[in-house]
Motif scaffolding. Structure first.
Motif, PDB file in Angstrom:
ATOM      1  N   VAL A 373      67.375  31.747  63.293  1.00 33.31           N
ATOM      2  CA  VAL A 373      67.085  33.097  63.770  1.00 33.31           C
ATOM      3  C   VAL A 373      67.917  34.072  62.944  1.00 33.31           C
ATOM      4  CG1 VAL A 373      67.305  34.640  65.744  1.00 33.31           C
ATOM      5  CG2 VAL A 373      66.476  32.321  66.059  1.00 33.31           C
ATOM      6  N   GLY A 374      67.229  35.048  62.354  1.00 30.66           N
ATOM      7  CA  GLY A 374      67.945  36.035  61.547  1.00 30.66           C
ATOM      8  C   GLY A 374      67.942  35.708  60.062  1.00 30.66           C
ATOM      9  N   ALA A 375      67.333  34.571  59.676  1.00 31.21           N
ATOM     10  CA  ALA A 375      67.364  34.175  58.263  1.00 31.21           C
ATOM     11  C   ALA A 375      66.654  35.203  57.387  1.00 31.21           C
ATOM     12  CB  ALA A 375      66.741  32.793  58.089  1.00 31.21           C
ATOM     13  N   ARG A 376      65.544  35.707  57.905  1.00 30.56           N
ATOM     14  CA  ARG A 376      64.747  36.608  57.069  1.00 30.56           C
ATOM     15  C   ARG A 376      65.465  37.928  56.788  1.00 30.56           C
ATOM     16  NH1 ARG A 376      59.085  39.664  58.025  1.00 30.56           N
ATOM     17  NH2 ARG A 376      58.617  39.887  55.832  1.00 30.56           N
ATOM     18  N   GLU A 377      66.032  38.482  57.853  1.00 30.09           N
ATOM     19  CA  GLU A 377      66.733  39.760  57.706  1.00 30.09           C
ATOM     20  C   GLU A 377      67.808  39.647  56.652  1.00 30.09           C
ATOM     21  OE1 GLU A 377      65.979  38.362  60.531  1.00 30.09           O
ATOM     22  OE2 GLU A 377      64.343  39.777  60.725  1.00 30.09           O
ATOM     23  N   ASN A 378      68.328  38.451  56.512  1.00 34.36           N
ATOM     24  CA  ASN A 378      69.414  38.267  55.563  1.00 34.36           C
ATOM     25  C   ASN A 378      68.946  37.655  54.260  1.00 34.36           C
ATOM     26  OD1 ASN A 378      71.755  39.178  57.231  1.00 34.36           O
ATOM     27  ND2 ASN A 378      70.853  37.676  58.600  1.00 34.36           N
ATOM     28  N   ALA A 379      67.638  37.748  54.047  1.00 40.50           N
ATOM     29  CA  ALA A 379      67.023  37.305  52.782  1.00 40.50           C
ATOM     30  C   ALA A 379      67.392  35.876  52.410  1.00 40.50           C
ATOM     31  CB  ALA A 379      67.391  38.279  51.661  1.00 40.50           C
ATOM     32  N   ILE A 380      67.421  35.014  53.412  1.00 43.07           N
ATOM     33  CA  ILE A 380      67.709  33.608  53.117  1.00 43.07           C
ATOM     34  C   ILE A 380      66.388  32.855  52.979  1.00 43.07           C
ATOM     35  CG2 ILE A 380      68.711  31.478  54.040  1.00 43.07           C
ATOM     36  CD1 ILE A 380      70.870  33.242  55.347  1.00 43.07           C
ATOM     37  N   THR A 381      66.224  32.194  51.849  1.00 40.18           N
ATOM     38  CA  THR A 381      65.010  31.416  51.625  1.00 40.18           C
ATOM     39  C   THR A 381      65.242  30.012  52.157  1.00 40.18           C
ATOM     40  OG1 THR A 381      64.859  32.581  49.562  1.00 40.18           O
ATOM     41  CG2 THR A 381      63.319  30.772  49.869  1.00 40.18           C
ATOM     42  N   VAL A 382      64.394  29.611  53.061  1.00 39.17           N
ATOM     43  CA  VAL A 382      64.578  28.288  53.657  1.00 39.17           C
ATOM     44  C   VAL A 382      63.453  27.381  53.200  1.00 39.17           C
ATOM     45  CG1 VAL A 382      64.869  27.038  55.809  1.00 39.17           C
ATOM     46  CG2 VAL A 382      65.526  29.430  55.676  1.00 39.17           C
ATOM     47  N   SER A 383      63.786  26.186  52.765  1.00 35.07           N
ATOM     48  CA  SER A 383      62.713  25.256  52.403  1.00 35.07           C
ATOM     49  C   SER A 383      62.935  23.910  53.085  1.00 35.07           C
ATOM     50  CB  SER A 383      62.628  25.099  50.892  1.00 35.07           C
ATOM     51  OG  SER A 383      63.847  24.604  50.418  1.00 35.07           O
ATOM     52  N   PHE A 384      61.826  23.258  53.371  1.00 33.08           N
ATOM     53  CA  PHE A 384      61.885  21.937  54.004  1.00 33.08           C
ATOM     54  C   PHE A 384      61.166  20.957  53.096  1.00 33.08           C
ATOM     55  CE2 PHE A 384      62.099  24.974  57.410  1.00 33.08           C
ATOM     56  CZ  PHE A 384      63.021  24.426  58.277  1.00 33.08           C
ATOM     57  N   ARG A 385      61.810  19.850  52.791  1.00 37.22           N
ATOM     58  CA  ARG A 385      61.116  18.789  52.049  1.00 37.22           C
ATOM     59  C   ARG A 385      61.301  17.510  52.860  1.00 37.22           C
ATOM     60  NH1 ARG A 385      62.236  21.646  47.436  1.00 37.22           N
ATOM     61  NH2 ARG A 385      64.427  21.059  47.478  1.00 37.22           N
ATOM     62  N   LEU A 386      60.281  17.216  53.635  1.00 43.23           N
ATOM     63  CA  LEU A 386      60.438  16.106  54.570  1.00 43.23           C
ATOM     64  C   LEU A 386      59.620  14.899  54.100  1.00 43.23           C
ATOM     65  CD1 LEU A 386      60.315  18.053  57.936  1.00 43.23           C
ATOM     66  CD2 LEU A 386      62.213  17.749  56.370  1.00 43.23           C
ATOM     67  N   ASP A 387      60.275  13.768  54.033  1.00 44.35           N
ATOM     68  CA  ASP A 387      59.640  12.543  53.575  1.00 44.35           C
ATOM     69  C   ASP A 387      58.663  12.062  54.651  1.00 44.35           C
ATOM     70  OD1 ASP A 387      58.985   9.986  52.807  1.00 44.35           O
ATOM     71  OD2 ASP A 387      61.037   9.429  52.231  1.00 44.35           O
ATOM     72  N   PRO A 388      57.365  11.974  54.315  1.00 41.36           N
ATOM     73  CA  PRO A 388      56.411  11.559  55.351  1.00 41.36           C
ATOM     74  C   PRO A 388      56.695  10.149  55.883  1.00 41.36           C
ATOM     75  CG  PRO A 388      55.331  11.803  53.212  1.00 41.36           C
ATOM     76  CD  PRO A 388      56.746  12.267  53.030  1.00 41.36           C
ATOM     77  N   ARG A 389      57.467   9.354  55.117  1.00 42.18           N
ATOM     78  CA  ARG A 389      57.775   8.006  55.605  1.00 42.18           C
ATOM     79  C   ARG A 389      58.920   8.036  56.619  1.00 42.18           C
ATOM     80  NH1 ARG A 389      59.671   5.068  50.781  1.00 42.18           N
ATOM     81  NH2 ARG A 389      60.706   7.077  50.595  1.00 42.18           N
ATOM     82  N   ALA A 390      59.634   9.148  56.632  1.00 34.57           N
ATOM     83  CA  ALA A 390      60.764   9.258  57.568  1.00 34.57           C
ATOM     84  C   ALA A 390      60.322  10.032  58.800  1.00 34.57           C
ATOM     85  CB  ALA A 390      61.929   9.961  56.891  1.00 34.57           C
ATOM     86  N   GLU A 391      59.375   9.460  59.512  1.00 28.37           N
ATOM     87  CA  GLU A 391      58.766  10.153  60.657  1.00 28.37           C
ATOM     88  C   GLU A 391      59.562   9.970  61.937  1.00 28.37           C
ATOM     89  OE1 GLU A 391      55.296  10.993  62.346  1.00 28.37           O
ATOM     90  OE2 GLU A 391      55.753  12.588  60.921  1.00 28.37           O
TER      91      GLU A 391
END
Ligand code: ADP
Length: 514
Positions: A373-391
């Motif tokens: 919460v608040g990441a956008r206002e603070n211009a933080i780029t968030v990325s997720f790289r989730l391994d489909p095998r690690a479900e």
């Protein structure tokens, strides 16, 4: 009604050749004949309806029941029955047509032989071309109305078809996601979501269309959305569905939760759970540290007391037995204090954890929704790289969410102090029987004095920090049979990594243990 009295071959030939739009039904409602004009009105070919049961020939038509009722009424009363215009389609056509039907009983020698139905498009102001123009105009008006709604509605709205392709987008949705409607119309709606939903969304739709099982439709949930620039944000999504014939359209109503106070019930609930656990674990962590600290002087006291007792054996005189008794009692009490502390440590180490097989992407999504919460206002780029095998992981959901919230929040806070790029990424990876989760940031990195004592309690560089977060993370991860450590990011910043067991391993172990 039965098919004992099927219409005669003459009647069938007559109807088939009729210049009028008519079809003939047997008393059991099988379509036995249809004229060319009738086929045109219905938009079908002879083979698709003749010889079929009426229910089958017009399956999926909104007004099928009314048509059946009209045919039966005509046969029962021996009178023509006029049915109000209704919507019909045939098996080969998704599109429903507005058709008016007049059902007339066919009675030969007092015996009902079937029912003749005259079909026609309802009269519109001015038949023929003028009528078509009127329909086109009506369609244009409807389309213009939809467009104007999409321009003005204050909510972010996205309309998709059953393949997940975007049909329309409200202006608010364009602004929220940073795309124009032209850019995304016809594209898959999954582009508004981060992994793993991006890859899984077609599957969600297919599952719903196949099973009718509702996971989000009509329910509404907090999920993570992704903008054109790659940043993500928490949003509340409600989906409405519309069905015309067999065609589905879904409308998503989206509320951006970034700016909102954490008023959403789900978020509040999640936060309450995690903070409650944090306090509980922080207390445990403090108790554990205290126990460790106090245990040492207690052992020393005990040793001194034993020494005194031995010395007292060399003494003589009246007070000696009373002295020895007092020393023994003091020793017992020191022992008791030690036991209390041992029990406390055991309790903290065990915790009240309840492990289940949990969906890791979902767990990460919930924790990030809260922590970001608040990441956008603070211009933080968030990325997720989730391994489909690690479900899946076998964990206490709230405890692991606490680890994630701690790590993500720490990364978030260090990025707030950063004047350079503000990047935060969460990754998962399946490594043999363990799942590795990492939280990386492009911040200033760890200070050397913190690094030397990392994961120990009460180590902090923050004014309001307690320095318990990371030590709690370690306690939780280790209690789960995992490991937590930190690495420097090659281009500056920090990566915290931890491992959890994948459930198959646990299952095997459980079997071995039996
Ligand atoms: P707190 O957040 O209360 O200080 P933590 O145990 O979570 O307690 O963190 C301890 C210290 O570790 C922080 O005060 C900070 O100096 C350092 N730290 C934690 N995460 C990071 C990070 N991602 N980058 C740089 N320093 C960090």
């Amino acid at each position: 009604m039965n098919d004992a009295h099927i219409p005669s071959p003459d009647a069938i030939a007559l109807v088939s050749a009729s210049p009028d739009a008519v079809l003939l039904l047997s008393p059991g409602l099988t379509v036995v004949a249809a004229s060319e004009a009738c086929l045109r009105v219905l938009g079908t070919c002879r083979d698709d309806i003749v010889g079929r049961d009426l229910h089958q020939a017009l399956a999926g038509s909104d007004s099928l029941d009314a048509l059946v009722a009209s045919a039966n009424a005509a046969m029962r009363n021996g009178q023509p029955h006029h049915m109000a215009p209704g919507l019909f389609r045939t098996a080969t056509d998704w599109h429903q047509r507005l058709i008016e039907v007049l059902s007339a009983p066919v009675v030969v020698g007092g015996v009902v032989q079937g029912v003749l139905q005259q079909v026609k498009e309802p009269l519109r102001p001015g038949e023929g071309r003028a009528g078509r123009r009127a329909v086109e105009e009506a369609l244009q008006v409807a389309e213009a109305r939809l467009r104007s709604i999409m321009r003005t509605v204050p909510d972010a709205m996205i309309i998709i078809d059953e393949r997940g392709l975007i049909e329309a987008l409200s202006l608010t949705a364009e602004r929220l996601f940073g795309y124009t409607a032209d850019e995304v119309t016809g594209k898959n709606v999954s582009l508004f979501m981060p992994s793993p939903h991006r890859e899984a969304h077609d599957g969600y739709l297919e599952r719903y269309l196949a099973t009718g099982e509702r996971h989000i439709i009509g329910i509404g949930r907090i999920v993570v959305g992704q903008r054109k620039d790659g940043t993500t944000f928490p949003m509340h999504l409600t989906i409405g569905e519309m069905r015309t014939g067999d065609k589905y359209t879904f409308t998503g109503f989206i509320r951006d939760l970034t700016d909102q106070q954490l008023t959403e019930a789900r978020l509040r609930e999640l936060q309450a759970e995690v903070t409650h656990m944090s306090r509980f674990t922080a207390l445990g962590e403090m108790a554990s540290t205290l126990a460790h600290e106090i245990n040492q002087p207690l052992t020393a006291i005990n040793n001194y007391l034993r020494g005194c007792h031995r010395l007292s054996q060399r003494l003589e005189g009246e007070p000696v037995p009373a002295l020895q008794d007092a020393l023994a009692k003091a020793g017992d009490q020191a022992l008791r204090a030690g036991q209390i502390i041992r029990r406390l440590r055991e309790f903290v180490a065990r915790g009240d954890s309840e492990r289940r097989v949990e969906n890791l992407p979902k767990l990460i999504e919930d924790a990030s929704t809260l922590a970001l919460v608040g990441a956008r206002e603070n211009a933080i780029t968030v990325s997720f790289r989730l391994d489909p095998r690690a479900e899946q992981v076998l964990v206490d959901r709230i405890q692991v969410q606490q680890v994630l919230v701690n790590l993500i929040r720490n990364a978030f806070e260090i990025l707030m102090d950063s004047t350079g790029k503000r990047e935060l990424s969460v990754e998962t990876q399946l490594l043999d029987d363990m799942v590795q989760i990492s939280v990386a940031d492009s911040g200033a990195g760890l200070s050397p004095e913190v690094r030397a004592h990392l994961f120990q309690p009460f180590v902090t560089t923050k004014q309001k920090g307690m320095g318990l977060g990371l030590s709690i993370c370690r306690t939780i991860v280790e209690a789960h049979g995992g490991r937590i450590w930190v690495d420097n990011r090659p281009h500056g910043g920090t990566i915290f990594r931890f491992t959890l067991r994948a459930p198959a391993d646990e299952a095997e172990e459980a079997k071995l243990g039996q």
